[in-house]
Design a protein around this motif. Structure first.
Motif, mmCIF file in Angstrom:
data_model
loop_
_atom_site.group_PDB
_atom_site.id
_atom_site.type_symbol
_atom_site.label_atom_id
_atom_site.label_comp_id
_atom_site.label_asym_id
_atom_site.label_seq_id
_atom_site.Cartn_x
_atom_site.Cartn_y
_atom_site.Cartn_z
ATOM 1 N N GLU A 45 0.629 -1.570 0.046
ATOM 2 C CA GLU A 45 -0.244 -0.164 -0.271
ATOM 3 C C GLU A 45 1.191 0.927 -0.015
ATOM 4 O OE1 GLU A 45 -2.335 -0.404 3.661
ATOM 5 O OE2 GLU A 45 -4.118 -2.059 2.698
ATOM 6 N N HIS A 46 0.592 2.595 -0.516
ATOM 7 C CA HIS A 46 0.774 3.554 -0.233
ATOM 8 C C HIS A 46 1.742 4.054 1.187
ATOM 9 C CE1 HIS A 46 -0.272 4.740 -4.008
ATOM 10 N NE2 HIS A 46 -1.305 5.568 -3.780
ATOM 11 N N SER A 47 0.789 3.088 2.233
ATOM 12 C CA SER A 47 1.380 3.301 3.389
ATOM 13 C C SER A 47 2.946 2.517 4.608
ATOM 14 C CB SER A 47 0.628 3.484 4.435
ATOM 15 O OG SER A 47 0.291 1.943 4.525
ATOM 16 N N GLY A 48 3.447 2.401 2.646
ATOM 17 C CA GLY A 48 4.123 0.512 2.809
ATOM 18 C C GLY A 48 3.874 -0.243 3.655
ATOM 19 N N LYS A 49 2.395 -0.284 3.782
ATOM 20 C CA LYS A 49 2.410 -2.440 4.614
ATOM 21 C C LYS A 49 1.535 -2.629 3.329
ATOM 22 C CE LYS A 49 -1.027 -0.142 8.257
ATOM 23 N NZ LYS A 49 -2.156 -0.315 9.437
ATOM 24 N N ILE A 50 2.742 -3.814 3.905
ATOM 25 C CA ILE A 50 2.188 -4.819 2.760
ATOM 26 C C ILE A 50 0.768 -5.591 2.592
ATOM 27 C CG2 ILE A 50 3.290 -6.849 4.607
ATOM 28 C CD1 ILE A 50 5.315 -7.474 1.397
ATOM 29 N N VAL A 51 0.421 -6.132 2.387
ATOM 30 C CA VAL A 51 -0.960 -6.929 1.295
ATOM 31 C C VAL A 51 -0.212 -8.178 1.309
ATOM 32 C CG1 VAL A 51 -2.730 -7.240 0.461
ATOM 33 C CG2 VAL A 51 -1.637 -5.005 0.412
ATOM 34 N N LEU A 52 -0.833 -9.394 2.094
ATOM 35 C CA LEU A 52 -0.211 -10.834 2.150
ATOM 36 C C LEU A 52 -1.855 -11.546 1.787
ATOM 37 C CD1 LEU A 52 2.028 -11.079 4.911
ATOM 38 C CD2 LEU A 52 2.643 -10.766 2.894
ATOM 39 N N GLU A 53 -1.315 -12.860 0.856
ATOM 40 C CA GLU A 53 -2.487 -13.706 0.440
ATOM 41 C C GLU A 53 -2.173 -15.103 1.394
ATOM 42 O OE1 GLU A 53 -5.913 -13.609 -2.307
ATOM 43 O OE2 GLU A 53 -4.373 -16.109 -2.677
ATOM 44 N N LYS A 54 -3.076 -16.073 2.230
ATOM 45 C CA LYS A 54 -2.685 -17.058 2.971
ATOM 46 C C LYS A 54 -3.247 -18.209 2.130
ATOM 47 C CE LYS A 54 -3.288 -15.676 7.799
ATOM 48 N NZ LYS A 54 -3.843 -15.700 9.116
ATOM 49 N N GLU A 55 -2.966 -19.151 2.437
ATOM 50 C CA GLU A 55 -3.306 -19.899 1.537
ATOM 51 C C GLU A 55 -4.674 -20.826 1.237
ATOM 52 O OE1 GLU A 55 -0.192 -23.767 1.566
ATOM 53 O OE2 GLU A 55 -0.268 -23.279 2.879
ATOM 54 N N ASN A 56 -5.973 -19.810 2.225
ATOM 55 C CA ASN A 56 -7.055 -20.165 1.666
ATOM 56 C C ASN A 56 -7.471 -19.273 1.811
ATOM 57 O OD1 ASN A 56 -6.486 -18.182 3.778
ATOM 58 N ND2 ASN A 56 -7.712 -18.834 6.085
ATOM 59 N N GLY A 57 -6.692 -18.009 0.576
ATOM 60 C CA GLY A 57 -7.420 -17.494 0.018
ATOM 61 C C GLY A 57 -7.399 -15.991 0.804
ATOM 62 N N GLN A 58 -7.272 -15.508 2.378
ATOM 63 C CA GLN A 58 -7.755 -14.782 3.255
ATOM 64 C C GLN A 58 -6.753 -13.360 2.900
ATOM 65 O OE1 GLN A 58 -7.061 -15.908 7.484
ATOM 66 N NE2 GLN A 58 -7.824 -14.014 8.314
ATOM 67 N N GLN A 59 -6.380 -12.238 3.128
ATOM 68 C CA GLN A 59 -5.705 -11.733 2.681
ATOM 69 C C GLN A 59 -5.883 -10.565 4.553
ATOM 70 O OE1 GLN A 59 -6.129 -8.992 -0.709
ATOM 71 N NE2 GLN A 59 -5.772 -10.237 -2.396
ATOM 72 N N MET A 60 -4.426 -10.059 4.910
ATOM 73 C CA MET A 60 -4.102 -9.278 5.997
ATOM 74 C C MET A 60 -3.033 -8.362 5.273
ATOM 75 S SD MET A 60 -1.746 -12.217 7.260
ATOM 76 C CE MET A 60 -0.529 -11.208 8.601
ATOM 77 N N THR A 61 -3.137 -7.189 6.343
ATOM 78 C CA THR A 61 -2.144 -6.326 5.279
ATOM 79 C C THR A 61 -1.343 -6.427 6.941
ATOM 80 O OG1 THR A 61 -3.295 -4.350 6.735
ATOM 81 C CG2 THR A 61 -3.512 -4.728 3.966
ATOM 82 N N ALA A 62 0.739 -6.368 7.065
ATOM 83 C CA ALA A 62 1.236 -5.893 8.372
ATOM 84 C C ALA A 62 2.015 -4.793 7.821
ATOM 85 C CB ALA A 62 1.623 -7.304 7.858
ATOM 86 N N SER A 63 2.237 -4.270 9.330
ATOM 87 C CA SER A 63 3.328 -3.455 8.908
ATOM 88 C C SER A 63 4.768 -4.178 9.513
ATOM 89 C CB SER A 63 3.024 -2.617 9.935
ATOM 90 O OG SER A 63 1.958 -1.885 9.657
ATOM 91 N N PHE A 64 6.050 -3.378 9.440
ATOM 92 C CA PHE A 64 7.640 -3.597 9.455
ATOM 93 C C PHE A 64 7.462 -4.515 11.067
ATOM 94 C CE2 PHE A 64 11.816 -2.560 10.487
ATOM 95 C CZ PHE A 64 12.598 -3.663 9.410
ATOM 96 N N LYS A 65 7.744 -5.833 11.128
ATOM 97 C CA LYS A 65 7.684 -6.289 12.225
ATOM 98 C C LYS A 65 6.520 -6.685 12.766
ATOM 99 C CE LYS A 65 12.775 -5.398 13.022
ATOM 100 N NZ LYS A 65 13.582 -6.143 12.573
ATOM 101 N N GLU A 66 5.678 -7.487 12.242
ATOM 102 C CA GLU A 66 4.285 -7.487 12.121
ATOM 103 C C GLU A 66 4.988 -9.203 12.807
ATOM 104 O OE1 GLU A 66 1.544 -4.344 12.572
ATOM 105 O OE2 GLU A 66 1.687 -5.806 11.279
ATOM 106 N N PHE A 67 5.639 -9.087 10.715
ATOM 107 C CA PHE A 67 6.233 -10.938 11.120
ATOM 108 C C PHE A 67 7.481 -11.178 10.701
ATOM 109 C CE2 PHE A 67 4.873 -9.796 7.273
ATOM 110 C CZ PHE A 67 6.071 -9.299 6.273
ATOM 111 N N GLN A 68 8.058 -12.325 10.701
ATOM 112 C CA GLN A 68 9.445 -12.609 10.262
ATOM 113 C C GLN A 68 9.494 -13.619 8.502
ATOM 114 O OE1 GLN A 68 8.447 -13.637 13.585
ATOM 115 N NE2 GLN A 68 8.859 -11.512 14.010
ATOM 116 N N TRP A 69 10.275 -13.253 7.946
ATOM 117 C CA TRP A 69 10.211 -14.092 7.054
ATOM 118 C C TRP A 69 10.907 -15.741 7.313
ATOM 119 C CZ3 TRP A 69 7.714 -12.678 2.866
ATOM 120 C CH2 TRP A 69 7.427 -10.842 2.343
ATOM 121 N N VAL A 70 10.589 -16.573 6.573
ATOM 122 C CA VAL A 70 11.335 -17.969 7.204
ATOM 123 C C VAL A 70 12.513 -18.231 5.459
ATOM 124 C CG1 VAL A 70 11.175 -19.969 7.527
ATOM 125 C CG2 VAL A 70 9.417 -18.587 8.402
ATOM 126 N N LEU A 71 13.511 -18.016 5.708
ATOM 127 C CA LEU A 71 14.001 -17.656 4.475
ATOM 128 C C LEU A 71 14.843 -19.100 4.215
ATOM 129 C CD1 LEU A 71 16.103 -14.544 4.395
ATOM 130 C CD2 LEU A 71 13.885 -14.916 3.041
#
Ligand code: BTN
Length: 250
Positions: free
Chosen positions: A224-250
């Motif tokens: 989003e313009h605000s910088g929030k990321i928009v993610l979609e889970k496997e079940n199709g559910q969408q969520m937005t997140a701010s920095f540090k609200e989740f971690q990437w598993v690399l």
């Protein structure tokens, strides 16, 4: 080659400083500064990372510098586009190194082979609803050997086995940053975002993240313009997140 317009025409090179971002902030308080000035340090004794973390690098091994910008054309609500433009500049610079898988990890880390090669710390000063100053701090591992890197990090040397001259690399990187800053000045927001998304870890592909202690497979849908990321889970559910609200598993 892109001719420099703003970023990198003037460089202050310091042997040692606590943090080039802090030095830049002090400079801005005390004197008039020409836009595009780079403050480079051979050694940072207290380099700062995002959200209060530290940025360590050995003297002379890496690019550690800050660029002072005055993007008064950019409204505060569009400030994430600075992160986008700067990430793309670092990304394009890294492209010339022909390394393995090159990605941007939201919001603005640069990964090679799923390891971090560069970090970006952007500190904006707002005046009402516009950006008055922006201090763009960049740390990029250049000649660092593997023993001096975290397991999650890499360097140009580790990836290419070539030793580089930091001053030459800084000029090349400045050109790439300048190119994308020009696009930002031209308000090419849609182009910049599209380009950024195309290089983003997990964009339209499955990627594991850790959220509240649980692992999820998600896809990145948008930013989003605000910088929030928009993610979609496997079940199709969408969520937005701010920095540090989740971690990437690399
Ligand atoms: C991060 O990934 O957390 C951001 C790291 C930014 C490090 C650079 S090094 C030059 C500049 N000065 C600082 O103190 N930090 C930035």
């Amino acid at each position: 080659m892109h001719e420099l317009t703003i970023i990198g025409n003037n460089i202050i090179k310091l042997d040692a400083v606590d943090s080039t971002n802090t030095y830049a902030a002090t400079l801005l308080k005390n004197q008039k500064v020409t836009e595009g000035l780079i403050i480079q340090a051979i050694h940072q004794t207290a380099g700062r990372g995002q959200v209060g973390t530290n940025w360590h690098s050995l003297p002379g091994d890496s690019m550690t510098f800050s660029v002072i910008l005055t993007p008064s054309f950019l409204s505060a609500q569009m400030q994430f586009y600075l992160n986008i433009a700067i990430s793309l500049g670092v990304y394009e610079y890294m492209l010339s190194k022909n390394t393995k898988e090159l990605l941007i990890k939201w919001p603005n880390d640069i990964l090679v082979n799923r390891k971090k090669i560069a970090g970006i710390l952007i500190e904006n000063t707002l005046k009402e609803i516009q950006i008055q100053y922006s201090i763009i701090g960049i740390g990029l591992n250049v000649n660092t050997v593997i023993d001096n890197l975290l397991l999650t990090a890499t360097s140009i040397f580790v990836e290419t086995k070539r030793i580089s001259r930091i001053s030459d690399e800084l000029k090349q990187l400045a050109q790439c940053l300048d190119k994308y800053y020009m696009l930002l000045r031209l308000q090419k927001f849609a182009n910049l975002k599209e380009n950024y998304l195309q290089h983003l870890l997990g964009f339209r592909t499955m990627q594991t993240i850790k959220l509240n202690g649980l692992e999820y497979n998600i896809r990145v849908i948008d930013v989003e313009h605000s910088g929030k990321i928009v993610l979609e889970k496997e079940n199709g559910q969408q969520m937005t997140a701010s920095f540090k609200e989740f971690q990437w598993v690399l």
